[in-house]
Design a protein around this motif. Structure first.
Motif, PDB file in Angstrom:
ATOM      1  N   VAL A 187       0.826  -1.205   0.000  1.00 22.97           N
ATOM      2  CA  VAL A 187       0.000   0.000   0.000  1.00 22.97           C
ATOM      3  C   VAL A 187       0.862   1.257   0.000  1.00 22.97           C
ATOM      4  O   VAL A 187       0.652   2.168  -0.800  1.00 22.97           O
ATOM      5  CB  VAL A 187      -0.957  -0.005   1.218  1.00 22.97           C
ATOM      6  N   GLN A 188       1.844   1.293   0.899  1.00 22.98           N
ATOM      7  CA  GLN A 188       2.676   2.488   1.010  1.00 22.98           C
ATOM      8  C   GLN A 188       3.411   2.785  -0.299  1.00 22.98           C
ATOM      9  O   GLN A 188       3.391   3.909  -0.811  1.00 22.98           O
ATOM     10  CB  GLN A 188       3.694   2.285   2.151  1.00 22.98           C
TER      11      GLN A 188
ATOM     12  N   GLY B  16      -1.277  -7.850  -3.142  1.00 24.75           N
ATOM     13  CA  GLY B  16      -0.488  -8.235  -1.972  1.00 24.75           C
ATOM     14  C   GLY B  16      -1.352  -8.408  -0.735  1.00 24.75           C
ATOM     15  O   GLY B  16      -2.559  -8.189  -0.756  1.00 24.75           O
ATOM     16  N   HIS B  17      -0.706  -8.795   0.349  1.00 28.67           N
ATOM     17  CA  HIS B  17      -1.418  -8.913   1.620  1.00 28.67           C
ATOM     18  C   HIS B  17      -1.947  -7.535   2.013  1.00 28.67           C
ATOM     19  O   HIS B  17      -1.207  -6.558   2.013  1.00 28.67           O
ATOM     20  CB  HIS B  17      -0.470  -9.457   2.692  1.00 28.67           C
TER      21      HIS B  17
ATOM     22  N   GLN C 262      -7.286  -8.437  -5.522  1.00 25.14           N
ATOM     23  CA  GLN C 262      -7.204  -9.877  -5.800  1.00 25.14           C
ATOM     24  C   GLN C 262      -6.934 -10.728  -4.562  1.00 25.14           C
ATOM     25  O   GLN C 262      -6.972 -11.954  -4.646  1.00 25.14           O
ATOM     26  CB  GLN C 262      -6.071 -10.148  -6.799  1.00 25.14           C
ATOM     27  N   SER C 263      -6.632 -10.076  -3.439  1.00 26.05           N
ATOM     28  CA  SER C 263      -6.082 -10.813  -2.301  1.00 26.05           C
ATOM     29  C   SER C 263      -7.011 -10.827  -1.091  1.00 26.05           C
ATOM     30  O   SER C 263      -6.562 -10.710   0.034  1.00 26.05           O
ATOM     31  CB  SER C 263      -4.732 -10.200  -1.930  1.00 26.05           C
TER      32      SER C 263
ATOM     33  N   ILE D 284     -13.295 -12.528   5.993  1.00 31.71           N
ATOM     34  CA  ILE D 284     -14.526 -11.749   5.949  1.00 31.71           C
ATOM     35  C   ILE D 284     -14.340 -10.355   6.550  1.00 31.71           C
ATOM     36  O   ILE D 284     -14.958  -9.381   6.099  1.00 31.71           O
ATOM     37  CB  ILE D 284     -15.714 -12.503   6.595  1.00 31.71           C
ATOM     38  N   ALA D 285     -13.469 -10.236   7.548  1.00 37.06           N
ATOM     39  CA  ALA D 285     -13.251  -8.915   8.164  1.00 37.06           C
ATOM     40  C   ALA D 285     -12.688  -7.937   7.132  1.00 37.06           C
ATOM     41  O   ALA D 285     -13.111  -6.775   7.063  1.00 37.06           O
ATOM     42  CB  ALA D 285     -12.302  -9.048   9.356  1.00 37.06           C
ATOM     43  N   LEU D 286     -11.758  -8.408   6.325  1.00 36.56           N
ATOM     44  CA  LEU D 286     -11.191  -7.567   5.264  1.00 36.56           C
ATOM     45  C   LEU D 286     -12.270  -7.233   4.229  1.00 36.56           C
ATOM     46  O   LEU D 286     -12.395  -6.078   3.804  1.00 36.56           O
ATOM     47  CB  LEU D 286     -10.013  -8.290   4.594  1.00 36.56           C
TER      48      LEU D 286
END
Ligand code: PLP
Length: 230
Positions: free
Chosen positions: A56-57, A78-79, A96-97, A101-103
């Motif tokens: 992300v960064q 990515g994660h 894609q990753s 369910i929380a994500l």
């Protein structure tokens, strides 16, 4: 880079033919982690339409330096930590990753906030590796049904990263199992889903993945060169 793309295209065409498809049926995602914005621009100028990023960064730092971001389909591969979803939800066209369910709920929430529906893939841990992200094949059905209730997420298929040290035979087996899961999911015709992407295959194994039915391949090294991590 033109030469590399031509080579990759040739191999894609051959593999697609073997599985009764055309090269146009396969989407190349150029994986640009650790690579500068200029190389992304170069790839895009040569016809690459889809770009995959892992961190992300790094992605957010690079993003303002990339030309014509509105013409590029960015994929997050990515994660992904929940608290970082908000930084990418307005920039990517496919995540894609997704493997829990929380994500998924956080992606749904952040997408609702900006009035969009986010396309996602579920990442399957096909090799059953302890250390790897991805949902185990056993947990897939439950995650699919939980996700199907989220209004601002559209499930579009499955993604897999097989174990690094897999033999050719093992790879074939992993890819075939993914294909089967993908076909089963597609045939279920779950309302609110649009099952069209089977994302598997990287620089070392994309022809094999395509022969097994991949619709999307994620190619880093073969396109952008070796990665140097510092
Ligand atoms: C880095 C990465 C790729 C690309 O790998 P290459 O072997 O360089 O082609 C593909 N998919 C994921 C999820 C990655 O992290």
């Amino acid at each position: 880079m033109q030469e590399k793309i031509d080579e990759i295209m040739g191999e894609i065409e051959k593999a697609a033919k073997k599985s009764g498809r055309k090269k146009e049926d396969i989407t190349i995602v150029g994986v640009s982690k650790t690579k500068p914005a200029e190389l992304i621009d170069e790839a895009v100028n040569l016809g690459i339409t889809d770009i995959g990023e892992n961190y992300v960064q790094e992605f957010c730092d690079k993003y303002p330096k990339i030309s014509n971001t509105n013409k590029i389909n960015f994929h997050f591969i990515g994660h992904l930590q929940r608290n970082k979803v908000k930084y990418i939800v307005d920039k990517v066209s496919l995540i894609q990753s997704v493997d829990n369910i929380a994500l998924a709920k956080e992606i749904d929430r952040q997408s609702a906030k900006i009035g969009r529906i986010m396309d996602i893939l579920i990442e399957v841990n096909i090799g059953g590796e302890e250390s790897k992200s991805g949902i185990s094949p056993d947990g897939l059905d439950k995650l699919i049904s939980d996700i199907s209730f989220l209004k601002n997420i559209r499930l579009c298929g499955l993604m897999a990263i097989p174990p690094l040290n897999a033999t050719q035979d093992e790879l074939c087996d992993y890819f075939r199992r993914m294909r089967k899961m993908f076909d089963v999911l597609r045939e279920r015709n779950i309302p609110g889903t649009d099952i069209k992407h089977l994302s598997m295959g990287m620089s070392a194994d994309f022809p094999l993945a395509i022969e097994a039915g991949a619709t999307m391949v994620r190619i880093g090294t073969r396109l952008f060169g070796e990665r140097i991590y510092i």
